[in-house]
Write an enzyme that holds these catalytic residues in place. Structure first.
Site, short mmCIF file in Angstrom:
data_model
loop_
_atom_site.label_atom_id
_atom_site.label_comp_id
_atom_site.label_asym_id
_atom_site.label_seq_id
_atom_site.Cartn_x
_atom_site.Cartn_y
_atom_site.Cartn_z
N ASP A 70 -5.61 12.46 -0.86
CA ASP A 70 -5.17 11.11 -0.57
C ASP A 70 -4.03 10.69 -1.48
O ASP A 70 -3.75 11.33 -2.49
CB ASP A 70 -6.31 10.10 -0.52
N ASN A 87 1.63 -0.48 -1.28
CA ASN A 87 1.52 -1.61 -0.36
C ASN A 87 1.89 -2.93 -1.04
O ASN A 87 2.60 -3.76 -0.45
CB ASN A 87 0.12 -1.71 0.23
N HIS A 123 3.32 -3.47 3.45
CA HIS A 123 2.49 -2.61 4.30
C HIS A 123 3.31 -1.78 5.27
O HIS A 123 2.93 -0.65 5.61
CB HIS A 123 1.44 -3.45 5.04
N ASP A 156 2.96 2.17 5.59
CA ASP A 156 2.78 2.93 6.84
C ASP A 156 3.77 4.08 6.92
O ASP A 156 3.43 5.19 7.34
CB ASP A 156 2.96 2.02 8.06
N GLU A 195 -5.76 5.98 3.39
CA GLU A 195 -4.75 6.90 2.88
C GLU A 195 -5.36 8.27 2.60
O GLU A 195 -4.84 9.05 1.82
CB GLU A 195 -4.08 6.33 1.63
#
Length: 194
Positions: A72, A80, A85, A89, A115
């Site tokens: 991750d 973020n 955000h 993404d 994530e």
């Protein structure tokens, strides 16, 4: 009269065939949507776990190795918070792209959480899986993240586990998760194996 009936039957069969074909296409689309992560276009959690159980069963029967890599994004909340955000993404999409591009066609890369990603490696033993995970971590670290946003630098941590008589995927996932937490505890941007 017979010719008219034959023509009508042919038209009806054609209409029914077109309808059936459209139904098959629609069913395939719904299946793909149900098994694909919308953002990254990778396998979603349900599909990844189902395929993992399939690989594990095959490994049990054949005696061939099976390994997984759980990885991750390090400090993803900060990404973020600092970049937004939308940028987060984009980071996830790039992580998906990098990891998928490094794997064989027979491997599965799935997004299993926010994530968090899982890589399924059929016919790969632990030593080779660790090598693959290290290459993945290094490739992500070396990527020019400023292409996505100035000042952005992203790394990942990874945990590796290999099949050793587990009855289903859950205990193997738990081993990989523990290894992942060890990698995070060791300073992140590294690989640990269970």
């Amino acid at each position: 009269m017979q010719i008219v009936i034959i023509i009508l039957v042919a038209i009806i069969l054609l209409i029914v065939s077109i309808f059936a074909y459209k139904q098959v296409i629609r069913k395939q689309l719904f299946r793909r949507l149900a098994l694909t992560d919308e953002l990254t276009k990778l396998a979603n959690r349900r599909d990844t776990y189902a395929q993992g159980n399939h690989f594990l069963s095959s490994s049990k029967q054949s005696g061939r190795p099976f390994s997984i890599i759980s990885f991750d994004a390090d400090h993803f909340k900060t990404v973020n918070d600092k970049f937004g955000h939308n940028m987060g993404d984009k980071v996830l999409v790039k992580l998906a792209s990098i990891s998928a591009s490094m794997m064989r066609e027979t491997d599965i890369v799935g997004r299993v959480g926010g994530e968090e990603f899982l890589i399924l490696l059929p016919n790969i033993d632990k030593a080779k899986a660790i090598e693959i995970a290290n290459r993945l971590v290094l490739t992500i670290e070396k990527y020019d993240w400023s292409q996505i946003s100035a000042g952005l630098h992203q790394t990942v941590s990874a945990g590796v586990a290999s099949y050793s008589n587990e009855e289903d995927l859950s205990p193997l996932l738990l081993k990989a998760d523990k290894a992942l937490y060890c990698a995070k505890a060791a300073g992140r941007n590294c690989v640990k194996a269970a």
